[in-house]
Design an enzyme around this catalytic site. Structure first.
Site, mmCIF file in Angstrom:
data_model
loop_
_atom_site.group_PDB
_atom_site.id
_atom_site.type_symbol
_atom_site.label_atom_id
_atom_site.label_comp_id
_atom_site.label_asym_id
_atom_site.label_seq_id
_atom_site.Cartn_x
_atom_site.Cartn_y
_atom_site.Cartn_z
ATOM 1 N N ASN A 259 17.495 16.010 42.165
ATOM 2 C CA ASN A 259 16.324 15.806 43.027
ATOM 3 C C ASN A 259 15.073 16.111 42.213
ATOM 4 O O ASN A 259 14.495 17.181 42.284
ATOM 5 C CB ASN A 259 16.390 16.689 44.284
ATOM 6 C CG ASN A 259 16.485 18.167 43.954
ATOM 7 O OD1 ASN A 259 16.823 18.543 42.832
ATOM 8 N ND2 ASN A 259 16.191 19.008 44.917
ATOM 9 N N CYS A 260 14.676 15.147 41.410
ATOM 10 C CA CYS A 260 13.542 15.317 40.510
ATOM 11 C C CYS A 260 12.606 14.131 40.658
ATOM 12 O O CYS A 260 13.054 12.979 40.694
ATOM 13 C CB CYS A 260 14.018 15.447 39.063
ATOM 14 S SG CYS A 260 12.691 15.765 37.885
#
Length: 344
Positions: free
Chosen positions: A76-77
């Site tokens: 989750n970047c």
């Protein structure tokens, strides 16, 4: 007779606003783990991929997995360094955020290895279990069968049977080495300049535009002054800054607040604008910085340990150790910064 196990394949397509053309994922005898590096346990996308492929979902914050055992890494970047870590290692990467190639590892993020904005609905069983056939690489003869540089030079000069040939080879060898050295230096400088320009265009300038837009919005709408009035009683004294540092560095919050550092960016922009216009004294800058940055990098801990080829036992102990240590060092950093800011 040994029974051959045929695993199921899944297709992961980009979601709304996502990047990439989609990934075909399949578990086999060696690759049997789906790595979830999102914080907060196993992400639903990782669980869905593991369910459909028959693989095992693993929390990257609690353990590490050898690269050759990973079917895919779920992250989750939104575009910082972590977005390119797994593509650089040749691991299929599924980003649940709408990320795009960016950061210092952007050149490794390709459509064959990366897809973003993925939700559970974007993970479906594949209608075809056969990957697209690639083009066979050209055959390269073994090194033992290749002519050496001396043989090539001898061919060019007509052999080394004469003194002229030996002299020519010696002189030309000096110039060739000098030219190769100059060419290598020039190519290195050109490559560094090219990467610098690409990094500036794809990462630094968009971030500067984002901060400028955020600053303009909060100032034009008056949100800056309103939030500053709310934050002033809290951030306007050492105890308030210590409380902020404790909240953002809580072990169960810091890995979630880490990606994109949204809270640090928003609060930092607001406090910075207030200090710039003189509403808050300049000595608040340093302790505020340490107060809002307690969560920075907490989402990257298991990734960093994996890059260092840490053992699973090290990851299991090291990740909570770092998170808990942030809870202790963040308030202490605020106190030290507050003491160092006197006289500014």
């Amino acid at each position: 007779m040994t029974e051959t196990h045929v695993s199921r394949a899944v297709f992961v397509r980009p979601g709304n606003g996502g990047w990439g053309k989609g990934l075909l994922l399949r578990a086999d005898g060696k690759r049997s783990k789906v790595l979830s590096v999102t914080g907060g346990g196993i992400h639903p996308v990782a669980a869905r991929i593991a369910e459909l492929t028959g693989a095992e979902a693993v929390d990257g914050f609690h353990t590490t997995v050898p690269d050759d055992e990973v079917v895919a890494a779920v992250i989750n970047c939104g575009g910082t360094a972590r977005i390119g870590v797994y593509p650089r290692k040749g691991i299929a990467t599924v980003d649940v955020y709408p990320g795009a190639p960016g950061g210092p590892l952007a050149k490794f993020i390709t459509e064959e290895l990366f897809v973003s904005a993925v939700g559970v609905a974007e993970v479906t069983e594949s209608e075809s279990d056969s990957p697209a056939a690639g083009t066979a690489p050209p055959e390269v003869p073994p090194r033992s069968q290749r002519p050496s540089a001396r043989e090539v030079a001898a061919t060019v000069t007509g052999g080394e049977s004469t003194g002229f040939g030996r002299t020519f080879n010696a002189v030309s060898g000096v110039f060739v080495k000098f030219g190769s050295g100059v060419g290598s230096f020039v190519n290195t400088m050109l490559s560094a300049g090219r990467q610098t320009v690409e990094l500036t265009l794809t990462t630094i300038l968009p971030f500067m535009a984002y901060v400028s837009l955020l600053l303009g919005i909060v100032n034009y709408t008056g949100i800056a002054r309103g939030i500053a009035n709310v934050l002033s009683p809290i951030a306007g004294n050492p105890l308030g800054l210590i409380v902020i540092s404790l909240v953002v560095s809580l072990p169960f919050l810091s890995p979630i607040l880490g990606p994109g550092a949204a809270i640090a960016q928003v609060v930092g922009t607001l406090m910075g604008s207030q200090i710039a216009i003189g509403a808050l004294p300049v000595q608040y800058a340093l302790p505020t910085l340490f107060a809002i940055n307690g969560q920075v990098g907490c989402d990257f801990v298991p990734v960093g340990l994996a890059l260092g080829e840490a053992k699973p036992e090290t990851v299991a102990v090291g990740t909570p150790a770092v998170l808990i240590s942030r809870l202790l060092t963040a308030p202490l950093a605020v106190i030290i910064a507050w003491a160092a800011s006197f006289g500014l």
